[in-house]
Write an enzyme that holds these catalytic residues in place. Structure first.
Site, PDB file in Angstrom:
ATOM      1  N   GLY A 191       0.951  -1.213  -0.027  1.00 52.62           N
ATOM      2  CA  GLY A 191       0.024  -0.363   0.308  1.00 52.62           C
ATOM      3  C   GLY A 191       1.072   1.595  -0.283  1.00 52.62           C
ATOM      4  N   CYS A 192       0.450   2.678  -0.626  1.00 46.67           N
ATOM      5  CA  CYS A 192       0.870   3.677  -0.465  1.00 46.67           C
ATOM      6  C   CYS A 192       1.816   3.834   1.507  1.00 46.67           C
ATOM      7  CB  CYS A 192       0.410   4.750  -1.203  1.00 46.67           C
ATOM      8  SG  CYS A 192       1.553   6.167  -1.197  1.00 46.67           S
ATOM      9  N   GLN A 193       0.803   4.023   2.130  1.00 48.01           N
ATOM     10  CA  GLN A 193       0.526   4.590   3.098  1.00 48.01           C
ATOM     11  C   GLN A 193       1.339   3.560   4.616  1.00 48.01           C
ATOM     12  OE1 GLN A 193      -1.049   7.581   4.583  1.00 48.01           O
ATOM     13  NE2 GLN A 193      -1.454   8.704   2.472  1.00 48.01           N
ATOM     14  N   SER A 194      -0.182   2.661   4.650  1.00 49.17           N
ATOM     15  CA  SER A 194       0.741   1.409   5.164  1.00 49.17           C
ATOM     16  C   SER A 194       1.150   0.354   4.716  1.00 49.17           C
ATOM     17  CB  SER A 194      -0.884   1.616   5.960  1.00 49.17           C
ATOM     18  OG  SER A 194      -1.824   1.083   5.529  1.00 49.17           O
TER      19      SER A 194
ATOM     20  N   SER B 290      -4.970   4.232  -0.650  1.00 50.93           N
ATOM     21  CA  SER B 290      -3.712   3.722  -0.695  1.00 50.93           C
ATOM     22  C   SER B 290      -3.588   3.215  -0.090  1.00 50.93           C
ATOM     23  CB  SER B 290      -2.902   4.764  -1.486  1.00 50.93           C
ATOM     24  OG  SER B 290      -3.171   5.457  -1.085  1.00 50.93           O
TER      25      SER B 290
END
Lengths: 415, 144
Positions: free
Chosen positions: B52-55, B120
């Site tokens: 994922g982009c953040q987590s 995201s």
């Protein structure tokens, strides 16, 4: 919240400014919107929205070669923006202003034209350790192609460039230095004039990424002696999809064109072509006419308020936010450079930035969380991302109080 | 096989129906996240990572006695809580039932935004990966 609110001295009519931004006057998740994601994109004032509307309602025509009245009007307005940009960034010649899609395209244009024509095996490109991916990857791409090297100018833990190290890195192989004026993740302001002076001593050209600085700081490309300067319209209260590349005339003249097509040609035959003069050589195809015209309204909006007033007010907001947030248990500020634009990045060791972002959104507060397209910088600081509140001229002290309250609520939920 | 995917979803929807405020709902999810059994370290690797982009989310799936079991973890607590709900709903069921399942509970408890593109956060990819894994197990069953 009224008890914690302070009144601040400034020269801006905030109520009038906020009236220029109708988008701010809305509820998000049943709470009044607090928009603190200005480093990603700023909201647009009515003068910009009206300029867009006006163009499409009254003046729309393709520019430069039309013989009719609408084409003349559209062309004149389009070219007026070029003059305004020239003044706004302190350039000398109007043909040094090239319209692009944005900062990213400007950097890619320089990498693919100047870079392709001038770089060779063993050459060195210096970029700082705090660059956005868009001022890193285009150089890595061209370096790979030309077997040149991208070398990183190190930073300290506060997020300041190590200028001594920078000077040591400069040598006869250094062909280009690409440095951000103000860091999008940390807010640090880099001493661009000094950086340029040092690079020129070694014969290197310098590109300054002004994406985060142009709405906050005085820009003086000619006084700095910058070779290239880039910024985006949408981060300076202007429309998306428009940006500016400034290049010194002699450099732009020596560079091959970026894209081929209409507008950029002098003459075309079946067996070849000649290219147009500056700036059109770099503006192939029908440009983003409406957005270029509206960009002028955005820059005028800033000029009327006055950069000094804006900077001073935003700095007050930043300092106020530091004071309010530093008492939150476990908060750690990321990017504590002495000179900063109004960007506040922070982490909590026990709360993931994404979780914070979700809860603040529920409270109607828009911040940005993540790596901010600066993965190498996050690695250097040993974090995976931050929460970032970035302030614009329409933000208020009361909104910072809301951020503090929102963070307190989030902390209570997570701990 | 005791309780069906459908019945578990109904149970969760009922649990959420008494939570009026959004903060109560999130407090519940955060609690689920805190209670989720940590994924053994051996599975927290590149092979099990759902990007994922953040987590980040790590997911491990097992096929035992005709049933599929999921184990997962995330570095963000809300995602972790949502994962724990997904595991509660899908883990321990037949591959065929998982593949066919319609996870309407996410929408009903007001968490559909976490599956949207802009989040995201890897949750949407995780859900997709769970179904793909179940599908692979199903193919294996058929091949045997």
């Amino acid at each position: 919240m009224g008890t914690t609110t302070q009144t601040l001295e400034h020269n801006l009519d905030l109520a009038a400014i906020r009236r220029q931004f109708p988008i701010l006057n809305q509820q998000v998740n049943d709470k009044p919107l607090v928009y603190f994601d200005n480093a990603a994109t700023t909201q647009k004032p009515l003068v910009v929205i009206d300029a867009l509307k006006n163009y499409y309602q009254k003046d729309n025509a393709n520019i430069h070669r039309g013989i009719h009245t609408l084409a003349e009007r559209a062309t004149a307005d389009f070219e007026k923006t070029r003059d305004t940009v020239k003044e706004f960034i302190g350039a000398v010649h109007r043909e040094e202003i090239i319209f692009t899609k944005g900062t990213t395209e400007g950097i890619n244009l320089v990498a693919q034209t100047w870079g392709r024509a001038n770089l060779k095996e063993g050459d060195e490109i210096l970029v700082s350790g705090m660059e956005h991916h868009s001022n890193m990857v285009p150089w890595q791409m061209i370096a790979q192609e030309k077997k040149a090297k991208v070398i990183i100018i190190p930073i300290n833990d506060a997020g300041e460039l190590l200028m001594d190290e920078y000077e040591k890195l400069l040598n006869s192989r250094t062909k280009l230095v690409a440095v951000v004026h103000a860091s999008n993740a940390l807010g640090s302001i880099n001493p661009v004039k000094h950086i340029i002076q040092q690079a020129h001593r070694h014969g290197a050209v310098v590109l300054i990424d002004g994406a985060q600085s142009t709405s906050h700081l005085d820009i003086a490309v000619s006084d700095w002696n910058a070779d290239f300067f880039v910024f985006s319209g949408h981060k300076v209260y202007g429309p998306t999809g428009v940006g500016v590349l400034y290049g010194k005339r002699e450099l732009l003249e020596s560079m091959p064109p970026y894209q081929g097509g209409g507008e950029m040609i002098g003459e075309v035959r079946y067996d070849g072509f000649t290219w147009n003069e500056l700036p059109y050589k770099f503006e192939a195809g029908t440009p983003n006419i409406a957005d270029v015209i509206a960009l002028k309204a955005a820059l005028d909006f800033i000029s009327v308020l006055g950069k000094q007033n804006i900077r001073s007010y935003e700095n007050t907001l930043l300092q106020y936010a530091y004071t309010k947030l530093e008492s939150l248990e476990g908060i750690r500020f990321i990017g504590t450079a002495k000179e900063k634009v109004s960007i506040l990045s922070f982490v909590f060791n026990d709360i993931h930035h994404q979780d914070l972002g979700i809860i603040l959104d529920k409270e109607g507060i828009a911040i940005r969380t993540g790596h901010h397209c600066t993965q190498p910088l996050m690695g250097r600081l040993c974090i995976t991302g931050t929460s970032r509140a970035s302030f614009a001229v329409y933000n208020t002290i009361e909104e910072i109080d809301r951020l503090e309250a929102g963070l307190k609520k989030a902390i209570k939920l997570f701990r | 096989m005791n309780i069906s995917i459908d019945d578990i979803q109904k149970e969760i929807i009922e649990d959420f129906s008494i939570l009026d405020e959004w903060d109560d709902k999130y407090a519940y999810i955060i609690e689920c996240g805190k209670k989720l059994k940590p994924l053994p370290q051996e599975y927290k690797n590149e092979e099990h990572l759902v990007r994922g982009c953040q987590s980040q989310v790590w997911l491990h799936a097992e096929h035992k006695d005709g049933l599929v079991y999921f184990y997962a973890e995330s570095d963000a607590i809300i995602v972790k809580g949502l994962i724990s709900l997904l595991i509660k709903v899908l883990s321990g069921h037949k591959a065929e039932d998982i593949v066919k399942s319609d996870l309407y509970f996410i929408d009903k408890i007001g968490m559909q935004s976490h599956l949207s593109m802009t989040r995201s956060n890897g949750l949407a990819s995780m859900l997709k990966t769970m179904k793909v894994k179940a599908l692979l197990f199903l193919e294996q069953e058929k091949a045997n």
